[in-house]
Motif scaffolding. Structure first.
Motif, PDB file in Angstrom:
ATOM      1  N   PHE A 161       6.506 -33.564   0.025  1.00 17.38           N
ATOM      2  CA  PHE A 161       7.344 -34.439   0.838  1.00 17.38           C
ATOM      3  C   PHE A 161       6.629 -35.744   1.165  1.00 17.38           C
ATOM      4  CE2 PHE A 161      10.252 -31.016   1.194  1.00 17.38           C
ATOM      5  CZ  PHE A 161      11.431 -31.536   1.712  1.00 17.38           C
ATOM      6  N   PHE A 162       5.363 -35.646   1.524  1.00 17.77           N
ATOM      7  CA  PHE A 162       4.641 -36.862   1.889  1.00 17.77           C
ATOM      8  C   PHE A 162       4.432 -37.757   0.672  1.00 17.77           C
ATOM      9  CE2 PHE A 162       1.066 -39.523   3.076  1.00 17.77           C
ATOM     10  CZ  PHE A 162       1.390 -39.868   4.374  1.00 17.77           C
ATOM     11  N   GLY A 163       4.083 -37.142  -0.470  1.00 13.63           N
ATOM     12  CA  GLY A 163       3.829 -37.930  -1.675  1.00 13.63           C
ATOM     13  C   GLY A 163       5.068 -38.642  -2.183  1.00 13.63           C
TER      14      GLY A 163
ATOM     15  N   MET B 228      14.111 -31.319  -3.609  1.00 18.83           N
ATOM     16  CA  MET B 228      14.809 -32.497  -3.089  1.00 18.83           C
ATOM     17  C   MET B 228      14.031 -33.798  -3.233  1.00 18.83           C
ATOM     18  SD  MET B 228      16.933 -31.113   0.193  1.00 18.83           S
ATOM     19  CE  MET B 228      15.477 -30.547   1.070  1.00 18.83           C
ATOM     20  N   PRO B 229      12.746 -33.853  -2.866  1.00 21.19           N
ATOM     21  CA  PRO B 229      12.030 -35.133  -3.019  1.00 21.19           C
ATOM     22  C   PRO B 229      12.015 -35.678  -4.441  1.00 21.19           C
ATOM     23  CG  PRO B 229      10.825 -33.668  -1.564  1.00 21.19           C
ATOM     24  CD  PRO B 229      11.918 -32.848  -2.179  1.00 21.19           C
ATOM     25  N   PRO B 230      11.747 -34.839  -5.479  1.00 19.08           N
ATOM     26  CA  PRO B 230      11.797 -35.386  -6.837  1.00 19.08           C
ATOM     27  C   PRO B 230      13.174 -35.911  -7.234  1.00 19.08           C
ATOM     28  CG  PRO B 230      10.617 -33.301  -6.823  1.00 19.08           C
ATOM     29  CD  PRO B 230      11.245 -33.447  -5.478  1.00 19.08           C
TER      30      PRO B 230
ATOM     31  N   ALA C 236      13.245 -42.016   2.514  1.00 15.96           N
ATOM     32  CA  ALA C 236      11.786 -41.957   2.551  1.00 15.96           C
ATOM     33  C   ALA C 236      11.288 -41.647   3.959  1.00 15.96           C
ATOM     34  CB  ALA C 236      11.202 -43.281   2.068  1.00 15.96           C
ATOM     35  N   GLY C 237      11.907 -42.292   4.966  1.00 14.57           N
ATOM     36  CA  GLY C 237      11.492 -42.057   6.344  1.00 14.57           C
ATOM     37  C   GLY C 237      11.689 -40.621   6.773  1.00 14.57           C
TER      38      GLY C 237
ATOM     39  N   PHE D 107       8.872 -37.927   7.846  1.00 14.04           N
ATOM     40  CA  PHE D 107       9.017 -37.267   9.142  1.00 14.04           C
ATOM     41  C   PHE D 107       8.933 -35.751   8.999  1.00 14.04           C
ATOM     42  CE2 PHE D 107      12.054 -35.039  11.927  1.00 14.04           C
ATOM     43  CZ  PHE D 107      11.397 -35.199  13.147  1.00 14.04           C
ATOM     44  N   PHE D 108       9.678 -35.199   8.030  1.00 17.02           N
ATOM     45  CA  PHE D 108       9.677 -33.747   7.856  1.00 17.02           C
ATOM     46  C   PHE D 108       8.334 -33.253   7.323  1.00 17.02           C
ATOM     47  CE2 PHE D 108      14.431 -34.006   7.846  1.00 17.02           C
ATOM     48  CZ  PHE D 108      14.607 -33.184   8.942  1.00 17.02           C
TER      49      PHE D 108
END
Length: 347
Positions: free
Chosen positions: A118-120, A70-72, A160-161, A165-166
């Motif tokens: 997720f953080f990156g 999901m992040p990418p 992004a938030g 958070f996750f």
């Protein structure tokens, strides 16, 4: 009775909210990333609910891999809106591949990998939204149509938030379970999803509670010769083929027409006029609307469309910002003035 798992509701609420924020934003090559991200997010919510709510342990190896995708996807989609496409987007499959290998060979690496992913990516998307010289999206959402720049920017920040958070909450959960076990995991996951649901609700309802104000025309900075030259080229581009009437006009399209970088256009307009790009273009549209209101007998709605506006709310708001009155008031006052001058000329 079968209950609906909270993670599914939180995922569905976020998917619908993000879709609402990005409706009308259609950039070749990025829409598929948004669709894939939204679908995967909703399915992830279902999977998490089934895993922790109903004990479907067979999903334990699949969920980390889909989560890593999901992040990418979100990053590629928002990067495309910023006009920064990658030549080899398939390289962003590497995080999910790494998680898949770790979940099979060494599961203790899965949580640290997800934290980094997720953080990156969350940080990368957030930083992408900060480089906006003229507000209202600046040049960050340059490929979005002008009315959709701010919603798209806010959607990027919400995404992004939630990723940040996750990332933090999942890391905290991993540390907690290593000491206290997994018996409280369903409760903690519920709290996390309630927090995500609350964030989405604030995002969705806060804009509706605020009312636009009729602001005083902003004071521009002292423009340089270079800024004035850029603004002159942009004005010429707007007039070429009546480009300002294009309701799907974006900063990127305007910059390409003027033969200038989008960031340079946004910054020069802001410095020279005190306006963001959307306001600058809408000033020209309002001027056209004023002409049409006086010279033609078309309805106000038709005038709105002919001038390049797509919604009544935006048209009325921008007309009041520029002229200090509604379109109907402007038309009535000008017609009354014309009738008065006509009577005087006949007398």
């Amino acid at each position: 009775m079968l209950s609906v798992p909270l993670p599914f509701l939180a995922g569905l609420a976020f998917a619908l909210t993000l879709h609402d924020g990005l409706k009308g934003v259609d950039v070749p090559g990025t829409r598929r990333y948004f669709h894939a991200f939204l679908l995967l997010y909703a399915l992830q919510g279902i999977g998490v609910g089934l895993r922790f709510g109903y004990g479907v342990d067979g999903l334990s190896r699949l969920l980390p891999v889909t989560a890593a995708l999901m992040p990418p996807l979100a990053f590629l989609a928002f990067r495309g809106l910023a006009g920064q496409r990658l030549n080899r987007p398939w390289l962003h499959l590497a995080p999910a591949a790494a998680v898949a290998v770790a979940s099979t060979l060494y599961r203790n690496l899965v949580d640290p990998l997800l934290l980094v992913i997720f953080f990156g990516y969350g940080l990368a998307i957030w930083r992408m939204t900060l480089s906006s010289p003229g507000e209202a999206g600046g040049d960050v959402m340059a490929e979005a149509s002008l009315p959709r720049m701010r919603p798209a920017l806010r959607a990027a920040r919400l995404t992004a938030g939630l990723m940040l958070f996750f990332a933090i909450s999942d890391a905290a959960l991993a540390v907690y379970t290593s000491y206290a076990g997994t018996q409280d995991v369903p409760f903690v996951v519920t709290i996390m999803n309630i927090a995500a649901f609350a964030a989405v609700a604030v995002y969705y309802f806060l804009p509706q509670t605020s009312r636009p104000r009729v602001s005083v025309q902003p004071r521009a900075m002292v423009p340089s010769v270079a800024d004035e030259a850029v603004v002159a080229r942009v004005k010429a581009a707007l007039e070429d083929g009546a480009l300002y009437r294009d309701e799907g006009l974006s900063l990127a399209k305007l910059a390409r027409k003027a033969g200038l970088p989008a960031r340079e256009v946004s910054a020069a307009i802001n410095r020279a006029t005190g306006l963001n790009v959307s306001q600058f273009v809408n000033n020209r549209r309002v001027a056209e609307a004023c002409r049409l209101l006086v010279e033609q007998k078309s309805t106000v709605t038709q005038v709105m469309l002919d001038a390049g506006f797509s919604t009544k709310s935006n048209f009325n708001r921008e007309f009041r910002r520029v002229m200090g009155k509604t379109p109907a008031q402007y038309r009535a006052e000008n017609r009354a003035g014309e009738e008065s001058r006509s009577r005087k000329s006949r007398a």
